[in-house]
Design an enzyme around this catalytic site. Structure first.
Site, short mmCIF file in Angstrom:
data_model
loop_
_atom_site.label_atom_id
_atom_site.label_comp_id
_atom_site.label_asym_id
_atom_site.label_seq_id
_atom_site.Cartn_x
_atom_site.Cartn_y
_atom_site.Cartn_z
N VAL A 1 0.84 -1.20 0.00
CA VAL A 1 0.00 0.00 0.00
C VAL A 1 0.87 1.26 0.00
O VAL A 1 0.58 2.24 -0.70
CB VAL A 1 -0.96 0.00 1.20
CG1 VAL A 1 -1.65 1.35 1.38
CG2 VAL A 1 -2.01 -1.11 1.04
N GLU A 2 1.95 1.23 0.77
CA GLU A 2 2.80 2.42 0.88
C GLU A 2 3.58 2.72 -0.40
O GLU A 2 3.64 3.85 -0.85
CB GLU A 2 3.78 2.25 2.04
CG GLU A 2 3.16 2.36 3.42
CD GLU A 2 2.85 3.78 3.82
OE1 GLU A 2 3.10 4.71 3.04
OE2 GLU A 2 2.33 3.97 4.93
N SER A 3 4.23 1.69 -0.97
CA SER A 3 5.17 1.96 -2.06
C SER A 3 5.01 1.05 -3.27
O SER A 3 5.73 1.21 -4.25
CB SER A 3 6.60 1.79 -1.55
OG SER A 3 6.84 0.43 -1.21
#
Length: 197
Positions: A95-97
């Site tokens: 989700v982050e990267s």
């Protein structure tokens, strides 16, 4: 007249700098919001500095694809070290990267775990674009939030918006659209893979 000319040159240099900063940030994530973002100049400057330093001194070639399996294996090791469910960690990375070790967000968050420069420094990191360093710092930070709030949703909120933001709102998920979407997305995906208690 001369003073006005100097101010115009300074303004032009600043505009060019922001354009280059936005372009560099855009190239790491291909997020169109980065191209028109006049904010977070300080944190993105620090993040881009770390990226350039990593490319010049360490990797030599930017934007090489790193196999997800390698990142997952390392994430599992650090998750075990800090007592965090590796399934949660892998979802946070995605989700982050989206598993992009060179990612820089529009706010200046860096690497796989998308840590802000100040948070990364607090975790004792040196190179935020080194896979091991970034994973260890991010998983350690997530473990701190999990212990502090003893609740996965609140820990994810603190990871995204900062622990002070969560505690100052009576230990509730902040009413920021971005944070609420972030927590909801991760919790939904985590509920599909988490082991039942």
């Amino acid at each position: 007249m001369k003073l006005i000319s100097i101010y115009k040159k300074i303004l032009l240099a600043f505009i060019i700098y922001v354009f280059l900063l936005n372009t560099c940030t855009f190239l790491t994530t291909l997020n169109p919001k980065a191209l028109i973002n006049p904010f977070h100049i300080k944190t993105r400057t620090v993040s881009v500095y770390h990226l350039v330093r990593h490319v010049v001194l360490v990797s030599g070639v930017a934007f090489r694809t790193i196999p997800h399996e390698l990142i997952d294996e390392k994430a599992e090791n650090y998750a075990a070290k800090y007592g965090v469910d590796p399934k949660l960690v892998k979802i946070v990375i995605d989700v982050e990267s989206e598993y992009n070790k060179f990612a820089i967000s529009r706010t200046g968050a860096m690497g796989l775990m998308q840590l802000m420069p100040i948070t990364f420094n607090d975790m004792g990191g040196k190179d935020p674009f080194d896979i091991d360093t970034n994973l260890e710092a991010g998983i350690r930070y997530l473990s701190i939030q999990l212990r502090r709030f003893n609740n996965t949703e609140l820990a994810l909120s603190a990871y995204n918006a900062g622990p002070y933001t969560v505690s100052s709102r009576g230990n509730r998920v902040p009413d920021f659209g971005e944070t609420q979407r972030y927590v909801k997305k991760i919790m939904y995906r985590y509920s599909q893979v988490a082991d039942p208690d």
